[in-house]
Structures are given as structure tokens and as C-alpha cells.
Design a protein around this motif. Structure first.
Motif, PDB file in Angstrom:
ATOM      1  N   ALA A   9       1.124   4.164  -2.921  1.00  0.00           N
ATOM      2  CA  ALA A   9       0.836   5.465  -2.823  1.00  0.00           C
ATOM      3  C   ALA A   9       1.612   6.231  -3.203  1.00  0.00           C
ATOM      4  O   ALA A   9       1.760   7.541  -3.299  1.00  0.00           O
ATOM      5  N   ARG A  32     -14.626   3.110   0.407  1.00  0.00           N
ATOM      6  CA  ARG A  32     -14.118   3.120   1.756  1.00  0.00           C
ATOM      7  C   ARG A  32     -12.567   3.215   1.733  1.00  0.00           C
ATOM      8  O   ARG A  32     -12.013   3.571   2.533  1.00  0.00           O
ATOM      9  N   ASP A  33     -11.856   2.547   0.705  1.00  0.00           N
ATOM     10  CA  ASP A  33     -10.518   2.292   0.715  1.00  0.00           C
ATOM     11  C   ASP A  33      -9.707   3.662   0.469  1.00  0.00           C
ATOM     12  O   ASP A  33     -10.220   4.483  -0.319  1.00  0.00           O
ATOM     13  N   PRO A  34      -8.455   3.781   0.912  1.00  0.00           N
ATOM     14  CA  PRO A  34      -7.691   4.972   0.890  1.00  0.00           C
ATOM     15  C   PRO A  34      -7.385   5.427  -0.635  1.00  0.00           C
ATOM     16  O   PRO A  34      -7.494   6.446  -1.010  1.00  0.00           O
ATOM     17  N   SER A  35      -7.056   4.369  -1.613  1.00  0.00           N
ATOM     18  CA  SER A  35      -6.591   4.551  -2.814  1.00  0.00           C
ATOM     19  C   SER A  35      -7.928   5.156  -3.599  1.00  0.00           C
ATOM     20  O   SER A  35      -7.728   6.084  -4.484  1.00  0.00           O
ATOM     21  N   ARG A  39       0.770  -1.553   0.008  1.00  0.00           N
ATOM     22  CA  ARG A  39      -0.007  -0.075  -0.042  1.00  0.00           C
ATOM     23  C   ARG A  39       1.030   1.150  -0.043  1.00  0.00           C
ATOM     24  O   ARG A  39       0.677   2.022  -0.808  1.00  0.00           O
ATOM     25  N   ARG A  44     -10.657   6.767  -2.382  1.00  0.00           N
ATOM     26  CA  ARG A  44     -10.815   8.249  -1.969  1.00  0.00           C
ATOM     27  C   ARG A  44      -9.727   9.248  -2.603  1.00  0.00           C
ATOM     28  O   ARG A  44      -9.994  10.343  -2.801  1.00  0.00           O
ATOM     29  N   ARG A  45      -8.531   8.596  -2.618  1.00  0.00           N
ATOM     30  CA  ARG A  45      -7.565   9.339  -3.275  1.00  0.00           C
ATOM     31  C   ARG A  45      -7.692  10.024  -4.715  1.00  0.00           C
ATOM     32  O   ARG A  45      -7.734  10.984  -5.174  1.00  0.00           O
TER      33      ARG A  45
END
Length: 333
Positions: free
Chosen positions: A251, A277-280, A247, A282-283
Motif C-alpha cells: 500500500a 472486496r479486498d482493499p487493493s 499489505r 477497491r483502491r
């Protein structure tokens, strides 16, 4: 003869599902998009049971929403027409596809891989080791440390090899023809296979595969979409984003995210089968720039998520949505 039996079995499932969903909704009134490829896969496998004890009846119950009612189709049409009036053009939009699209094709949920990993860890340590821990990448991190990367990838492949046939859905097939850019956090190769089935050549980019030497921007007049595999691909295990270290590396793949930004800026976004929901994911959503809008496709949508990312709900399944877009394009010209 085998294909005739399969077609008969699939049609009987469709009729049963239709009757159970709405007794006033007849098969003649269903859009052509409602193909239910998962049920077709079950038919081809002719298996009464899926991994984890899921029965055909259970699949039918859980997929009642897959048959859109006339009212849901009308509401979706109104939402799309409003979006078009605001500038939405599916031929210039980008797609973010999540696990919902793969589940629709017949792949099992992430809980299957979760169970395989926990069972392997329990066997190694003589009992349960994760308790109630629920972060999937934490589980993968521990599993890689204890079992080795190859063993984790092997179990991922096992989880993604269900007994029933898995094929690209109508949504996959239309998306690769109609949409120039596709983002997905799914490990599978359904979009690639959808391209292959139609003679298209996509450009595939993953953050853990150094693509800086590849042609960019994509070749003009290319016959396939640019597909950003945000979490890598099962067909190239070295690109898989599994552990927390993966991850962090993904990133930090500046070249990849720069290309994501270039591809998303100013375009409308269609989100299908993704909970965001996952950070990627949302990014990625954070890279959208005004005045571009967005649509979120699927049943029972989370209204908080819609508000957070300024998305318009389209409460039908991805197959029906893509078929609607394709029909509109053909009617226009």
C-alpha cells in the motif's frame, strides 16, 4: 492417439454439460468462446478426483453457467452495444482480473491453501489454532511467524500445483492481445504464459519489486500489455503480498500506485472474475476518474457492488465476453 482421446473426452464432457444446462441449446448454437479449459485440463489429467474431494460431476454441476444461453448472449450483446455507444473501446480499456479467471483455467480456490496452512499450524500446535477466523492475510501472517516464510511459499506453490493441466483460457489469450493494461490480484502467471504462447513481451510491475528504474511510460509500440500484479507473482516469491506487513508495504509503494493511476485515468474498466472486496482492488477502483465507465463480466453478479462502483453488468463468462470483443474488432476491421 493421446490427443485424439483427450479431444474425444473433452467433447463428451461438453456435450453432457450442454444437455444438462439447457435441453434446447445444441452444441451448434454455442459460441466458439465456450471452450471450458478447466474441463480440458481434467481430461488431460484423466483424474476422477481433484483436491478437496471435488469430482468431475461436481465440476459439471458448478459450471452449468459456463454455457451461455441465447438469451444471456443477447443480453450481454445489448449491454456491450450500449457501452460502445457511450465510448467503450476494448482496445483502449483496462482489465481487472480476479480469482474467477484462474478458477476457470483450472486452479483450485483459495480454500486449498487455507486448508494446507491450517493443517500445518494444527500439526505444530497440536490442534486447531484459528477457530472461525476468516481473514486470509491474518492466517498467512500467523503462518509466516510460526512456520517461516519459505514454508508458507512452499505451501502456496503446492496449492497452485493441481494434478490436472492448467493453461491460460481463451479470455487470457485474447486479453493480452487486445487490452493495453491488465491489473490482477492473482498470484499465478497465466497472463504471462498467454503472452509467451503468442510471442508477446509484456511489462510486469509488482508493488514489492522496485520498478522505478524501469522505462516509464511503457515503450511506444510495445507488443505486449503492461501487467500490474497487485499481489505479486508466484514466479517471484519475494514480490508476493501474503502477510499484513506485506499489505502495508504494498500500500505504501507510492511509485507503483502512481503508475496505476496514470494507466487507469480516463479509461473504461472491465472487471472479470473479481468480487472487489479486498482493499487493493477497491483502491484501484477509486482511482478511476469520470467520465470513464466500467463493465463487470460474470454470472450472478452482485448488484450492490455494481452500484457502488458504477459498473454495467455483462452476465456471461469471461471467455465468451473476450471472444465477442475480438469478433467485433475483426468485423470492424
Amino acid at each position: 492417439v493421446r490427443h485424439a482421446i483427450v479431444d474425444l473426452y473433452e467433447n463428451s464432457l461438453l456435450r453432457d454439460l450442454t444437455r444438462r444446462r439447457d435441453t434446447t441449446l445444441t452444441a451448434a448454437r454455442l459460441p466458439a468462446a465456450v471452450t471450458l479449459p478447466l474441463l480440458a485440463g481434467l481430461a488431460r489429467g484423466l483424474l476422477p478426483m481433484l483436491p478437496g474431494g471435488t469430482t468431475v460431476a461436481g465440476i459439471l454441476d458448478s459450471m452449468r453457467w459456463s454455457v451461455p444461453t441465447p438469451s444471456s448472449i443477447a443480453a450481454a450483446r445489448a449491454a456491450v452495444d450500449t457501452a460502445r455507444a457511450a465510448g467503450f473501446d476494448p482496445r483502449q480499456a483496462v482489465l481487472l482480473a480476479g480469482a474467477g479467471m484462474s478458477l476457470r483455467a483450472g486452479y483450485p480456490g483459495i480454500e486449498v491453501l487455507w486448508r494446507l496452512l491450517l493443517d500445518a499450524l494444527a500439526a505444530r500446535h497440536g490442534g486447531s489454532v484459528m477457530g472461525t477466523h476468516r481473514d486470509f492475510h491474518d492466517v498467512l501472517t500467523v503462518a509466516e511467524h510460526d512456520l517461516g516464510r519459505d514454508a508458507v511459499v512452499e505451501r502456496l506453490c503446492q496449492a497452485m500445483s493441481p494434478p490436472q493441466s492448467v493453461s491460460p483460457t481463451l479470455a487470457h489469450l485474447i486479453a493480452v492481445r487486445r487490452m493495453p493494461v491488465i491489473f490482477t490480484t492473482n498470484y499465478d502467471d497465466l497472463f504471462e504464459r498467454a503472452c509467451d504462447q503468442q510471442g508477446l513481451t509484456p511489462i510486469i510491475l509488482t508493488p514489492l519489486d522496485d520498478g522505478r528504474a524501469r522505462t516509464w511510460p511503457p515503450r511506444p509500440g510495445g507488443d505486449g500489455p503492461v501487467i500490474f500484479k497487485i499481489d505479486g507473482s508466484i514466479t517471484a516469491p519475494s514480490t508476493l503480498v501474503l502477510t499484513q506487513n506485506d499489505r502495508r508495504r504494498a500500500a505504501g509503494a507510492t511509485w507503483f500506485w502512481e503508475r496505476v493511476a496514470q494507466s487507469i485515468t480516463g479509461r473504461w474498466m472491465v472487471v472479470a472474475g473479481h468480487a472487489l472486496r479486498d482493499p487493493s482492488a477497491r483502491r484501484l477502483m477509486g482511482l478511476r476518474a469520470a467520465p470513464a465507465g466500467g463493465l463487470m463480466v460474470g454470472p450472478s453478479l452482485d448488484r450492490i457492488t455494481l452500484r457502488l462502483f458504477d459498473l454495467t453488468p455483462v452476465d456471461i463468462d469471461a471467455d465468451s465476453f473476450m471472444a465477442m470483443m475480438s469478433s467485433d474488432d475483426q468485423a470492424a476491421g
